[in-house]
Design a protein around this motif. Structure first.
Motif, PDB file in Angstrom:
ATOM      1  N   ALA A  61       0.722  -1.109  -0.029  1.00  8.28           N
ATOM      2  CA  ALA A  61      -0.098  -0.101  -0.059  1.00  8.28           C
ATOM      3  C   ALA A  61       0.850   1.259  -0.133  1.00  8.28           C
ATOM      4  O   ALA A  61       2.129   1.189   0.446  1.00  8.28           O
ATOM      5  N   PRO A  62       0.480   2.298  -0.412  1.00 12.27           N
ATOM      6  CA  PRO A  62       1.201   3.609  -0.495  1.00 12.27           C
ATOM      7  C   PRO A  62       1.521   3.912   0.975  1.00 12.27           C
ATOM      8  O   PRO A  62       0.586   3.858   1.830  1.00 12.27           O
ATOM      9  N   LEU A  63       2.547   4.655   1.110  1.00 12.06           N
ATOM     10  CA  LEU A  63       3.164   5.060   2.566  1.00 12.06           C
ATOM     11  C   LEU A  63       2.143   5.938   2.865  1.00 12.06           C
ATOM     12  O   LEU A  63       1.910   6.092   4.481  1.00 12.06           O
ATOM     13  N   ASP A  64       1.584   6.722   2.357  1.00  7.57           N
ATOM     14  CA  ASP A  64       0.565   8.120   2.789  1.00  7.57           C
ATOM     15  C   ASP A  64      -0.765   7.118   3.461  1.00  7.57           C
ATOM     16  O   ASP A  64      -1.172   7.520   4.496  1.00  7.57           O
ATOM     17  N   VAL A  65      -1.090   6.180   2.913  1.00  7.95           N
ATOM     18  CA  VAL A  65      -2.157   5.402   3.447  1.00  7.95           C
ATOM     19  C   VAL A  65      -1.674   4.839   4.781  1.00  7.95           C
ATOM     20  O   VAL A  65      -2.410   4.781   5.729  1.00  7.95           O
ATOM     21  N   ILE A  66      -0.663   4.104   4.819  1.00 10.34           N
ATOM     22  CA  ILE A  66      -0.236   3.601   5.904  1.00 10.34           C
ATOM     23  C   ILE A  66      -0.119   4.450   7.163  1.00 10.34           C
ATOM     24  O   ILE A  66      -0.529   4.088   8.219  1.00 10.34           O
ATOM     25  N   TRP A  67       0.459   5.495   6.721  1.00  9.08           N
ATOM     26  CA  TRP A  67       0.931   6.770   7.917  1.00  9.08           C
ATOM     27  C   TRP A  67      -0.393   7.235   8.357  1.00  9.08           C
ATOM     28  O   TRP A  67      -0.453   7.534   9.604  1.00  9.08           O
ATOM     29  N   LYS A  68      -1.456   7.562   7.435  1.00 13.70           N
ATOM     30  CA  LYS A  68      -2.580   8.156   7.759  1.00 13.70           C
ATOM     31  C   LYS A  68      -3.390   7.151   8.824  1.00 13.70           C
ATOM     32  O   LYS A  68      -3.921   7.610   9.984  1.00 13.70           O
ATOM     33  N   LEU A  69      -3.471   5.745   8.558  1.00 14.68           N
ATOM     34  CA  LEU A  69      -4.050   4.877   9.367  1.00 14.68           C
ATOM     35  C   LEU A  69      -3.274   4.779  10.890  1.00 14.68           C
ATOM     36  O   LEU A  69      -3.997   4.775  11.827  1.00 14.68           O
ATOM     37  N   GLN A  70      -1.925   4.751  10.732  1.00 13.23           N
ATOM     38  CA  GLN A  70      -1.393   4.655  12.098  1.00 13.23           C
ATOM     39  C   GLN A  70      -1.434   6.082  12.935  1.00 13.23           C
ATOM     40  O   GLN A  70      -1.310   5.879  14.156  1.00 13.23           O
ATOM     41  N   THR A  71      -1.580   7.011  12.199  1.00 15.90           N
ATOM     42  CA  THR A  71      -1.648   8.281  13.171  1.00 15.90           C
ATOM     43  C   THR A  71      -2.925   8.861  13.356  1.00 15.90           C
ATOM     44  O   THR A  71      -2.903  10.091  14.041  1.00 15.90           O
ATOM     45  N   ASP A  72      -3.964   8.442  12.593  1.00 13.92           N
ATOM     46  CA  ASP A  72      -5.226   9.035  12.941  1.00 13.92           C
ATOM     47  C   ASP A  72      -6.035   8.087  13.985  1.00 13.92           C
ATOM     48  O   ASP A  72      -6.689   7.206  14.008  1.00 13.92           O
ATOM     49  N   VAL A  73      -5.238   8.353  15.181  1.00 13.96           N
ATOM     50  CA  VAL A  73      -5.368   7.454  16.529  1.00 13.96           C
ATOM     51  C   VAL A  73      -7.088   7.440  16.784  1.00 13.96           C
ATOM     52  O   VAL A  73      -7.529   6.251  17.138  1.00 13.96           O
ATOM     53  N   ALA A  74      -7.925   8.482  16.561  1.00 11.28           N
ATOM     54  CA  ALA A  74      -9.126   8.593  16.937  1.00 11.28           C
ATOM     55  C   ALA A  74     -10.056   7.260  16.285  1.00 11.28           C
ATOM     56  O   ALA A  74     -11.117   6.919  16.538  1.00 11.28           O
ATOM     57  N   ARG A  75      -9.374   7.008  14.891  1.00  9.24           N
ATOM     58  CA  ARG A  75     -10.060   5.870  14.015  1.00  9.24           C
ATOM     59  C   ARG A  75      -9.454   4.582  14.337  1.00  9.24           C
ATOM     60  O   ARG A  75      -9.918   3.528  13.643  1.00  9.24           O
ATOM     61  N   TRP A  76      -8.514   4.294  15.237  1.00  9.38           N
ATOM     62  CA  TRP A  76      -8.010   2.957  15.680  1.00  9.38           C
ATOM     63  C   TRP A  76      -9.240   1.865  15.854  1.00  9.38           C
ATOM     64  O   TRP A  76      -8.898   0.810  15.040  1.00  9.38           O
ATOM     65  N   PRO A  77     -10.287   2.106  16.431  1.00 12.66           N
ATOM     66  CA  PRO A  77     -11.109   1.054  16.785  1.00 12.66           C
ATOM     67  C   PRO A  77     -11.885   0.488  15.528  1.00 12.66           C
ATOM     68  O   PRO A  77     -12.328  -0.443  15.417  1.00 12.66           O
ATOM     69  N   SER A  78     -11.769   1.351  14.312  1.00 13.57           N
ATOM     70  CA  SER A  78     -12.664   0.999  13.184  1.00 13.57           C
ATOM     71  C   SER A  78     -11.554  -0.068  12.318  1.00 13.57           C
ATOM     72  O   SER A  78     -12.292  -0.691  11.573  1.00 13.57           O
ATOM     73  N   TRP A  79     -10.455  -0.243  12.619  1.00 14.78           N
ATOM     74  CA  TRP A  79      -9.589  -1.081  12.029  1.00 14.78           C
ATOM     75  C   TRP A  79      -8.870  -2.282  12.860  1.00 14.78           C
ATOM     76  O   TRP A  79      -8.222  -3.282  12.585  1.00 14.78           O
ATOM     77  N   GLN A  80      -8.643  -2.016  14.098  1.00 12.50           N
ATOM     78  CA  GLN A  80      -7.830  -2.689  15.229  1.00 12.50           C
ATOM     79  C   GLN A  80      -8.840  -3.184  16.043  1.00 12.50           C
ATOM     80  O   GLN A  80      -9.612  -2.738  16.641  1.00 12.50           O
ATOM     81  N   ARG A  81      -8.734  -4.645  15.880  1.00 14.05           N
ATOM     82  CA  ARG A  81      -9.885  -5.299  16.505  1.00 14.05           C
ATOM     83  C   ARG A  81      -9.500  -5.319  17.998  1.00 14.05           C
ATOM     84  O   ARG A  81     -10.467  -5.451  19.021  1.00 14.05           O
ATOM     85  N   ALA A  82      -8.501  -5.015  18.747  1.00 16.71           N
ATOM     86  CA  ALA A  82      -8.117  -5.221  19.824  1.00 16.71           C
ATOM     87  C   ALA A  82      -8.171  -3.641  20.614  1.00 16.71           C
ATOM     88  O   ALA A  82      -8.123  -3.598  21.958  1.00 16.71           O
TER      89      ALA A  82
END
Length: 205
Positions: A61-82
């Motif tokens: 995946a593009p680096l921008d996509v990965i970085w956005k997912l990792q640093t958009d903390v408020a949205r972690w529950p939408s993709w992190q099961r734990a």
């Protein structure tokens, strides 16, 4: 993510992280220290910690996509099961000094009701789309952990190599290093696996 007993004391644990490689990551044996740890702006994990795990995976995946997912903390529950809840404690860009609070559930065991581990993390070093290092305490019933977590992001053939290393210290985890290391391993494996799945799914859209 973790629950164990030693000398009658319940030790709860982290399901993530605060917190990798379902996909071929390197495993560091319990209590072992890799020859060279990950760093961000020259700072790494706790060199004295007995509980340590490091792993990596290539994400297509593009680096921008990965970085956005990792640093958009408020949205972690939408993709992190734990991760059951997460919020930024500051506003604006993800930067040194940024702080966030997040929770991970701890399942019930042996008559002990389910609870949650509360984690408050503070970004200490960050280099945009290259690395981030945060520290912070994690507290649950009968447990206190001080964690240090480093992430590196490197473009490679086939995508981005995401490398992560984390250390835990605290009286409960230090009392059983192999078990605590196994718990940390499971959490980071899950985190990195979820990040890979979310980033690659988003990249295909």
């Amino acid at each position: 993510m973790f629950g164990m007993r030693k000398a009658g004391i319940r030790v709860a644990a982290i399901t993530v992280p605060l917190v990798a490689a379902l996909l071929g990551g390197a495993t560091v044996p319990a209590g072992a220290q890799p020859a060279k740890g990950l760093t961000c702006r020259g700072a790494g994990v706790d060199p004295a910690a007995q509980v340590r795990y490091r792993t990596d995976a290539v994400i297509d995946a593009p680096l921008d996509v990965i970085w956005k997912l990792q640093t958009d903390v408020a949205r972690w529950p939408s993709w992190q099961r734990a991760v059951s809840g997460a919020e930024r404690l500051d506003h604006g860009r993800f930067r040194a000094g940024s702080a966030f609070h997040w929770t991970t559930p701890i399942p019930p065991e042996a008559g002990i009701p389910a609870t949650a581990l509360d984690i408050t993390s503070t970004v200490r070093q960050v280099e945009g789309r290259a690395c981030v290092r945060w520290t912070g305490p994690a507290d649950g019933e009968g447990l206190h952990i001080d964690g240090v977590h480093v992430w590196n992001f490197t473009k490679v053939r086939g995508g981005v190599r995401v490398s992560t290393e984390e250390t835990h210290t605290g009286p409960q985890v230090d009392a059983n290093v192999p078990l605590a290391t196994g718990i940390l391993r499971a959490g980071l494996d899950a985190w990195l696996g979820d990040l890979k799945a979310a980033a690659e799914a988003r990249a295909r859209r």
